[in-house]
Design a protein around this motif. Structure first.
Motif, PDB file in Angstrom:
ATOM      1  N   ARG A   1      24.823 -21.198 -34.718  1.00  0.00           N
ATOM      2  CA  ARG A   1      26.091 -20.706 -35.260  1.00  0.00           C
ATOM      3  C   ARG A   1      25.877 -19.496 -36.166  1.00  0.00           C
ATOM      4  O   ARG A   1      26.746 -18.624 -36.262  1.00  0.00           O
ATOM      5  CB  ARG A   1      26.821 -21.824 -36.012  1.00  0.00           C
TER       6      ARG A   1
ATOM      7  N   ALA B   1      25.513 -16.557 -33.858  1.00  0.00           N
ATOM      8  CA  ALA B   1      26.808 -16.205 -33.276  1.00  0.00           C
ATOM      9  C   ALA B   1      27.771 -15.643 -34.315  1.00  0.00           C
ATOM     10  O   ALA B   1      28.762 -15.008 -33.962  1.00  0.00           O
ATOM     11  CB  ALA B   1      27.433 -17.430 -32.610  1.00  0.00           C
TER      12      ALA B   1
ATOM     13  N   LEU C   1      29.310 -17.598 -36.618  1.00  0.00           N
ATOM     14  CA  LEU C   1      30.292 -18.604 -37.024  1.00  0.00           C
ATOM     15  C   LEU C   1      29.914 -19.239 -38.358  1.00  0.00           C
ATOM     16  O   LEU C   1      30.706 -19.901 -38.991  1.00  0.00           O
ATOM     17  CB  LEU C   1      30.410 -19.687 -35.949  1.00  0.00           C
TER      18      LEU C   1
ATOM     19  N   THR D   1      27.597 -18.311 -42.040  1.00  0.00           N
ATOM     20  CA  THR D   1      26.953 -17.209 -42.754  1.00  0.00           C
ATOM     21  C   THR D   1      25.638 -17.684 -43.359  1.00  0.00           C
ATOM     22  O   THR D   1      25.638 -18.630 -44.132  1.00  0.00           O
ATOM     23  CB  THR D   1      27.867 -16.700 -43.876  1.00  0.00           C
TER      24      THR D   1
ATOM     25  N   ASN E   1      27.504  -8.183 -42.735  1.00  0.00           N
ATOM     26  CA  ASN E   1      27.826  -9.406 -42.006  1.00  0.00           C
ATOM     27  C   ASN E   1      28.874  -9.076 -40.960  1.00  0.00           C
ATOM     28  O   ASN E   1      30.065  -9.035 -41.239  1.00  0.00           O
ATOM     29  CB  ASN E   1      28.333 -10.485 -42.961  1.00  0.00           C
TER      30      ASN E   1
ATOM     31  N   ALA F   1      31.961 -12.753 -36.183  1.00  0.00           N
ATOM     32  CA  ALA F   1      31.636 -13.306 -34.864  1.00  0.00           C
ATOM     33  C   ALA F   1      32.331 -12.544 -33.742  1.00  0.00           C
ATOM     34  O   ALA F   1      31.753 -12.323 -32.677  1.00  0.00           O
ATOM     35  CB  ALA F   1      32.036 -14.773 -34.820  1.00  0.00           C
ATOM     36  N   ASN F   2      33.574 -12.135 -33.987  1.00  0.00           N
ATOM     37  CA  ASN F   2      34.333 -11.515 -32.903  1.00  0.00           C
ATOM     38  C   ASN F   2      33.819 -10.122 -32.552  1.00  0.00           C
ATOM     39  O   ASN F   2      34.138  -9.590 -31.503  1.00  0.00           O
ATOM     40  CB  ASN F   2      35.824 -11.467 -33.246  1.00  0.00           C
ATOM     41  N   LYS F   3      33.008  -9.545 -33.453  1.00  0.00           N
ATOM     42  CA  LYS F   3      32.487  -8.218 -33.151  1.00  0.00           C
ATOM     43  C   LYS F   3      31.055  -8.267 -32.621  1.00  0.00           C
ATOM     44  O   LYS F   3      30.428  -7.247 -32.414  1.00  0.00           O
ATOM     45  CB  LYS F   3      32.528  -7.329 -34.411  1.00  0.00           C
TER      46      LYS F   3
ATOM     47  N   VAL G   1      29.360 -11.912 -28.120  1.00  0.00           N
ATOM     48  CA  VAL G   1      28.536 -12.965 -27.556  1.00  0.00           C
ATOM     49  C   VAL G   1      29.449 -14.016 -26.926  1.00  0.00           C
ATOM     50  O   VAL G   1      30.642 -14.052 -27.192  1.00  0.00           O
ATOM     51  CB  VAL G   1      27.669 -13.637 -28.649  1.00  0.00           C
TER      52      VAL G   1
ATOM     53  N   PHE H   1      30.045 -18.187 -26.312  1.00  0.00           N
ATOM     54  CA  PHE H   1      29.663 -19.430 -26.975  1.00  0.00           C
ATOM     55  C   PHE H   1      30.282 -20.592 -26.216  1.00  0.00           C
ATOM     56  O   PHE H   1      31.480 -20.620 -25.985  1.00  0.00           O
ATOM     57  CB  PHE H   1      30.165 -19.423 -28.424  1.00  0.00           C
TER      58      PHE H   1
ATOM     59  N   PHE I   1      30.979 -24.488 -26.388  1.00  0.00           N
ATOM     60  CA  PHE I   1      30.982 -25.516 -27.424  1.00  0.00           C
ATOM     61  C   PHE I   1      30.698 -26.900 -26.857  1.00  0.00           C
ATOM     62  O   PHE I   1      30.974 -27.180 -25.693  1.00  0.00           O
ATOM     63  CB  PHE I   1      32.331 -25.528 -28.142  1.00  0.00           C
ATOM     64  N   GLN I   2      30.192 -27.741 -27.751  1.00  0.00           N
ATOM     65  CA  GLN I   2      29.833 -29.092 -27.341  1.00  0.00           C
ATOM     66  C   GLN I   2      31.032 -29.853 -26.770  1.00  0.00           C
ATOM     67  O   GLN I   2      30.910 -30.509 -25.758  1.00  0.00           O
ATOM     68  CB  GLN I   2      29.264 -29.848 -28.542  1.00  0.00           C
TER      69      GLN I   2
ATOM     70  N   ALA J   1      36.133 -27.188 -26.446  1.00  0.00           N
ATOM     71  CA  ALA J   1      37.126 -26.408 -27.194  1.00  0.00           C
ATOM     72  C   ALA J   1      38.061 -25.643 -26.271  1.00  0.00           C
ATOM     73  O   ALA J   1      38.366 -24.476 -26.498  1.00  0.00           O
ATOM     74  CB  ALA J   1      36.437 -25.450 -28.175  1.00  0.00           C
TER      75      ALA J   1
ATOM     76  N   ASP K   1      25.966 -24.916 -27.262  1.00  0.00           N
ATOM     77  CA  ASP K   1      25.699 -25.968 -28.240  1.00  0.00           C
ATOM     78  C   ASP K   1      25.827 -27.321 -27.559  1.00  0.00           C
ATOM     79  O   ASP K   1      26.935 -27.816 -27.389  1.00  0.00           O
ATOM     80  CB  ASP K   1      26.696 -25.825 -29.403  1.00  0.00           C
TER      81      ASP K   1
ATOM     82  N   THR L   1      33.444  -8.307 -46.416  1.00  0.00           N
ATOM     83  CA  THR L   1      33.190  -9.376 -45.460  1.00  0.00           C
ATOM     84  C   THR L   1      34.028 -10.598 -45.789  1.00  0.00           C
ATOM     85  O   THR L   1      34.601 -11.233 -44.915  1.00  0.00           O
ATOM     86  CB  THR L   1      31.705  -9.780 -45.492  1.00  0.00           C
TER      87      THR L   1
ATOM     88  N   GLU M   1      36.240 -25.675 -33.620  1.00  0.00           N
ATOM     89  CA  GLU M   1      35.747 -24.963 -32.443  1.00  0.00           C
ATOM     90  C   GLU M   1      36.886 -24.390 -31.601  1.00  0.00           C
ATOM     91  O   GLU M   1      36.702 -23.394 -30.910  1.00  0.00           O
ATOM     92  CB  GLU M   1      34.900 -25.916 -31.595  1.00  0.00           C
ATOM     93  N   ILE M   2      38.054 -25.026 -31.692  1.00  0.00           N
ATOM     94  CA  ILE M   2      39.195 -24.531 -30.927  1.00  0.00           C
ATOM     95  C   ILE M   2      39.485 -23.086 -31.322  1.00  0.00           C
ATOM     96  O   ILE M   2      39.747 -22.235 -30.479  1.00  0.00           O
ATOM     97  CB  ILE M   2      40.439 -25.419 -31.197  1.00  0.00           C
TER      98      ILE M   2
ATOM     99  N   ILE N   1      37.766 -16.809 -31.594  1.00  0.00           N
ATOM    100  CA  ILE N   1      37.143 -15.772 -32.428  1.00  0.00           C
ATOM    101  C   ILE N   1      36.038 -15.074 -31.632  1.00  0.00           C
ATOM    102  O   ILE N   1      35.944 -13.851 -31.610  1.00  0.00           O
ATOM    103  CB  ILE N   1      36.545 -16.387 -33.712  1.00  0.00           C
ATOM    104  N   ILE N   2      35.208 -15.882 -30.971  1.00  0.00           N
ATOM    105  CA  ILE N   2      34.093 -15.359 -30.190  1.00  0.00           C
ATOM    106  C   ILE N   2      34.582 -14.330 -29.178  1.00  0.00           C
ATOM    107  O   ILE N   2      33.909 -13.359 -28.866  1.00  0.00           O
ATOM    108  CB  ILE N   2      33.379 -16.539 -29.482  1.00  0.00           C
TER     109      ILE N   2
ATOM    110  N   ASP O   1      36.944 -12.311 -29.574  1.00  0.00           N
ATOM    111  CA  ASP O   1      37.573 -11.202 -30.287  1.00  0.00           C
ATOM    112  C   ASP O   1      39.091 -11.199 -30.165  1.00  0.00           C
ATOM    113  O   ASP O   1      39.716 -10.164 -29.973  1.00  0.00           O
ATOM    114  CB  ASP O   1      36.998  -9.859 -29.787  1.00  0.00           C
TER     115      ASP O   1
END
Lengths: 441, 628
Positions: free
Chosen positions: A47, A50, A52, A54, A75, A78-80, A83, A85, A87-88, A91, A188, B21, B522-523, B528-529, B531
């Motif tokens: 995470r 990725a 998610l 810090t 920092n 994540a959205n930039k 990548v 991802f 999820f387990q 999601a 994950d 940030t 995670e939803i 977010i991932i 973007d």
């Protein structure tokens, strides 16, 4: 080139170090698994890469771009980080159909030099210039069609996630992750919610996917079998500390300490306490299993004195690390298990004459003329192979025999240790001294 | 020198990067802004009350004994200890019957109302938990009949304005001989004269408060009963534990947290209730505050401060206990069905008993209010004996011109009365604005806090938003009254909306937080991932998934606002909103008007509740309670 580099990455909550000073280099196009028992910090590591989570301190670069640097205060969210991802628990967005789930992220892409091949693959060429544009409906459709074909979910496009089985949901999640064509894919424990048979199937599909996408995969699991079979490299973590980072077979054959040796391999490795010292010819003459004399011959020469000097230096370095807060989740020596019929605690403080010999079950060979005498304690045939537990005095050894052989419990048998895959650990610090052969007299 | 400068600019850059940030996460930015706003809107009015206890008030300026040095200069104004010293050390002489009695000011204005307040609050807690808890158990764990009907009618008293039951109590039991005024229904029907303690004072106030707040107990305790894993009890049964022992040792401890929440909620709500003790003639802190003459304005503020202290006390107890509440996970999700206890023959007896009880608390008030609007004289039920002709009238509804005779005091009938409809309009304006503001802010807080679970600032903002929840309504009203008068917005919709929003944010933030906590992080991370911008994540993913609870977050403030009196009555003139208008008609003795307004209000609220429930599935009982 999607190369990921972690430098001195630490994540802590107060005195609890989830990840403790981790250095890791993930090569482009690698399939790296982060392996370890639950709560060891592997998911946190993933995470953090990725974005998610810090990190507290350290530096992370992806593809040459510094995405996190505590010293510079960088920092990248994540959205930039561009990548994928997985999820387990998948999601999936329950309020959207399968199609919408996959298309939602695509409808949001807006950049210059965007094009889509007739096969439905996104081609990014930001240097081409031009005005940023969004994907058209048709383009999105063709991308969704392509990724849903990869994971074979075309019949379910109008269904909602709640109307799919676990395996189908998993496939949708994979399709959604693949759609924007990420260069790095994080997973994950993606298979932990599937049943055993489906897991096996998905495992092989993930392997094919890795080949066909050419992306870098980072995969978190607590299942050593999954890690062994999928990865090009395994990163084994315990208590937030990196234990070993090597190719799967290296980890299996040359475990860096008793923890790694025990964690990897099923059935688990046989540990035997041994006492003795190194001889002039470089071999170790040992006494093990209470009353057997044995000789351990290292495959490569090793010198006890200099080995201990080196190990102590490394341990001192680790202990001397400057920590802003005392580590409350202390690093305690791994308590390697010794299988016994009646547990006899051994409270003696080990010294430099104390060793641990590790022999994998496949090297415990049942044969008529074996030097060690034992009896069958239990036998578990699976058809392809049989796992036999053998009682030697108060000790239990596990052996794997190929083929469906039936053993009678209580049957007297003889065994010998074969092959050159035995391991010798120091009992003082649990580290690997050498691999080699162990011969019982 | 240069190195220092470089370091400095590097350090600044690092600091700036960190700030950037931090704030680039929407939840952090929102929390920062809302935290500051809420601190001002919640803490500042509370501070103004405290300050009000030491300022010199125009009404008491003549009483100030200059020579005693009770005045002092501080913070640029003249302050005084007079309010405190007068309240706690002076005596006054009152008439009790023919005797003149000298008592200390404190005992008349403070201790005796405080005692009454605490007593009725305690009794109300007991009553509400007993009535609501037993009902919750019967509905969720037994084979009681008419469950569906009973469970929806049981929360009626809570949905209806608080004074409804108080007024009904009067209508039922008052008699000319005992309390003065018209004979109530009991006297008319059964010729039964109830004693004075039954009609006025601690007993009826406690009973009415208990019935009004019993739905809290039902919703909170019933929620646990309903979700409780039957395995927990079955495990005890398998071990051959007697039923009563299972109940005492397994079931009851599991609902203890819910009971405690109910106690805190009912206690603080009952403490701040104004209409019920007002109608049933009990001198509590709230009524005493309102009744305090203007030459004791500073002392009145001391009463408000004491009420607030109770609020803080309850907040602290609540904080202490909520950490322990997490210890019980009653929902394991494994065992779907819960066993129901077979009541046997008692099933019918209990069912009918509760049908009758809820008839009194849920249906009868509506009928009585309706009937009242057709009575020529308030509380005069003589039509039962003498027939409708001449003993019922429609004049209260349809008089369309200005007549002074006929008992109308120059008021037009309800249907033609522009003032009444204007007040309704005002109420709707306030309710809609409060609902939109409180709902939006509350939902945002719920979302942001669930995203920043470990952050201390998030916990602070959450507490700030939650604080007004456990503050007695009247104390909050007083705070905003002093605050509003100070900044010159007294008697404006702005002040009403501000007070309402602050008081009702907890409804929305609570229901949003509860539901957001259940939503796996995670939803959103999955979006977010990829973007997907924040507003799109909210509008397309989070809000659609949580729409039911978010709608309740808007619905609860709206409904509560419609029937709010205690909070608003100090903040505006009587014609501004309908509940204060209602008080005005009561003072005028035009009970038919107030009954008509009550009737319209109740019917509207019930209608809204059903409508929203049918449309969205959200309902009052899915949220948590309020007080009015």
């Amino acid at each position: 080139m999607a190369r990921i580099e972690l430098t001195h990455v630490t994540k802590r909550w107060g005195g609890f170090y989830a990840v403790d000073d981790l250095d890791l280099l993930i090569e482009d196009n690698a399939f790296v698994t982060l392996l370890g028992p639950s709560g060891c910090g592997k998911t946190t590591t993933l995470r953090m890469i990725a974005g998610l989570e810090t990190p507290t301190t350290g530096k992370i670069t992806i593809d040459g771009v510094t995405v996190f640097d505590s010293d510079a205060g960088i920092n990248v969210p994540a959205n930039k980080r561009r990548v994928g991802f997985l999820f387990q628990n998948y999601a999936l967005w329950p309020n959207m159909t399968v199609f919408q789930n996959i298309a939602f992220g695509l409808s949001n892409i807006k950049e210059p030099g965007l094009s889509v091949t007739p096969e439905g693959e996104i081609v990014r060429n930001p240097d081409a210039g031009g005005t940023p544009r969004k994907l058209t409906k048709e383009e999105i459709k063709s991308i969704v069609a392509r990724v849903s074909a990869i994971v074979k979910i075309q019949p379910f496009m109008d269904r909602y996630p709640g109307e799919l089985s676990g395996g189908q949901q998993q496939r949708v999640a994979i399709a959604r992750t693949l759609a924007p064509g990420p260069k790095v894919l994080f997973m994950d424990e993606p298979l932990s919610n599937l049943d055993a048979k489906l897991r096996l199937e998905m495992r092989s599909e993930l392997q094919r996917l890795h080949l066909s996408t050419g992306s870098t995969f980072v995969y978190v699991t607590h299942d050593q079998m999954e890690a062994m079979t999928l990865a090009t490299k395994i990163c084994l973590i315990s208590n937030g500390v990196l234990q070993q980072y090597d190719a799967p077979l290296t980890v299996y054959n040359r475990p860096s300490n008793t923890f790694v040796a025990d964690f990897v391999g099923n059935p688990a490795i046989n540990f035997m306490n041994a006492r003795g010292s190194q001889q002039a010819d470089g071999s170790f003459s040992l006494r093990l299993l209470e009353n057997y004399d044995a000789v351990f011959t290292p495959a490569e020469p090793v010198q006890t004195e200099s080995w201990y000097a080196q190990a102590e230096k490394e341990i001192a370095e680790f202990d001397a690390k400057v920590r802003p807060a005392e580590k409350t989740n202390k690093d305690v020596p791994f308590n390697y298990p010794i299988a016994m019929v009646n547990d006899v605690p051994d409270s003696r403080e080990p010294d430099r004459e104390d060793w641990v010999v590790g022999v994998r079950p496949e090297f415990v060979h049942i044969c008529e003329d074996g030097p060690i005498e034992g009896e069958v304690f239990s036998a578990m045939p699976t058809g392809m192979e049989t796992t036999v537990r053998i009682r030697v005095g108060n000790f239990l050894l596990t052996s794997v025999v190929f083929g469906g052989i039936t053993y009678r419990i209580g049957e007297k048998i003889r065994i010998r240790f074969t092959g050159s895959g035995a391991t010798l650990f120091s009992r003082v610090n649990g580290r690997l001294v050498a691999t080699g052969t162990v011969e019982v007299k | 020198m240069t190195t220092v400068a470089v370091n400095r600019s590097g350090g600044f850059r690092r600091f700036w990067n960190k700030v950037w940030t931090y704030l680039s996460k929407p939840q952090n930015a929102i929390l920062l802004i809302l935290g500051i706003i809420l601190t001002v809107t919640t803490i500042y009015p509370l501070l103004t009350i405290a300050r009000d206890t030491v300022v010199v008030h125009p009404g008491s300026i003549d009483n100030l004994p200059d020579a005693q040095g009770s005045k002092f200069e501080a913070f640029g104004t003249t302050l005084t200890t007079y309010n405190w010293s007068n309240l706690f050390t002076e005596s006054i002489t009152t008439r009790v019957g023919r005797q003149r009695v000298t008592q200390s000011v404190a005992s008349v204005y403070l201790w005796s109302p405080l005692l009454n307040s605490v007593l009725v609050s305690i009794f109300a807690c007991f009553g509400a938990i007993l009535y609501g808890g037993v009902f919750a158990y019967l509905v969720t764990r037994t084979n009681l009949k008419f469950k569906k009907y009973l469970s929806s009618i049981f929360i009626f008293p809570y949905i209806m304005p608080q004074w409804t039951l108080a007024v009904m109590w009067q209508n039922l039991f008052n008699s000319n001989a005992v309390t003065g005024g018209s004979d109530g229904l009991f006297v008319t029907l059964f010729n039964a004269y109830m004693p004075k303690w039954w009609c006025e004072g601690i007993f009826p106030v406690s009973v009415v408060l208990a019935i009004h707040y019993a739905p809290f107990a039902y919703i909170l305790i019933g929620g646990i009963f309903r979700n409780m894993d039957a395995n927990l009890e079955e495990a005890a049964t398998i071990l051959n534990t007697p039923r009563w022992k299972t109940f005492l040792r397994v079931t009851l401890p599991l609902v203890k947290p819910a009971i405690l929440s109910t106690v805190l909620l009912v206690f603080s709500s009952a403490m701040g209730s104004y209409p019920i003790p007002h109608y049933l003639k009990l001198n509590t802190l709230s009524t005493q505050y309102v009744g305090m003459s203007s030459d004791r304005a500073g002392e009145a503020s001391i009463l408000a401060v004491i009420m607030m202290l109770f609020g803080f006390l309850i907040l602290i107890v609540n904080q202490r206990t909520t950490s322990g509440r997490k210890n019980f996970t009653t929902v394991t999700g494994k065992s779907g069905q819960s066993s129901t206890v077979n009541l046997g023959a008692a099933k019918y007896v209990l069912s009918i008993l509760f049908v009758l009880l809820t008839l009194f608390t849920g249906i009868l008030p509506i009928i009585l209010f309706a009937v009242e609007t057709f009575l020529p004289n308030p509380g005069d039920f003589s039509f039962i004996k003498y027939g409708i002709n001449g003993h019922m009238t429609t004049k209260w509804w349809i008089t369309s011109e200005n007549v002074t005779e006929n008992g109308m005091y120059g008021q037009k009938g309800i249907l033609y009365n522009a003032d009444i409809w204007k007040a309704f309009g005002g109420t709707f304006l306030v309710a809609i604005c409060c609902a939109l503001l409180a709902g939006t802010i509350g939902t945002l807080i719920g979302y942001c806090v669930s995203k920043n679970r470990r952050s201390k600032w998030a916990a602070y903002v959450n507490n700030m938003a939650f604080l007004p929840y456990l503050m007695p309504s009247l104390a909050v009203g007083v705070a905003f009254f002093i605050f509003g008068s100070g900044v010159g917005i007294y008697n404006t919709f702005l002040l009403l909306i501000l007070a309402g929003t602050v008081k009702y944010i907890p409804f929305a933030s609570r229901s949003a937080l509860n539901s957001m906590m259940q939503l796996s992080g995670e939803i959103e991370e999955a979006a977010i991932i990829q973007d997907i911008p924040w507003w799109k994540r909210m509008s397309r993913i989070i809000i659609p998934i949580q729409k039911t609870s978010i709608i309740s977050g808007f619905l609860l403030p709206f409904m509560t606002c419609l029937r709010e009196l205690t909070l608003f009555m100090l903040l505006c003139g009587q014609g501004m909103i309908i509940t204060t208008m209602l008080g005005y008609f009561d003072e005028m003795g035009l009970y038919a008007f107030s009954s008509g307004i009550n009737l319209i209000l109740i019917v509207l609220i019930l209608l809204f509740n059903t409508l929203v429930n049918k449309l969205t599935g959200a309902s009052i009982d899915s949220g948590i309670g309020s007080d009015s």
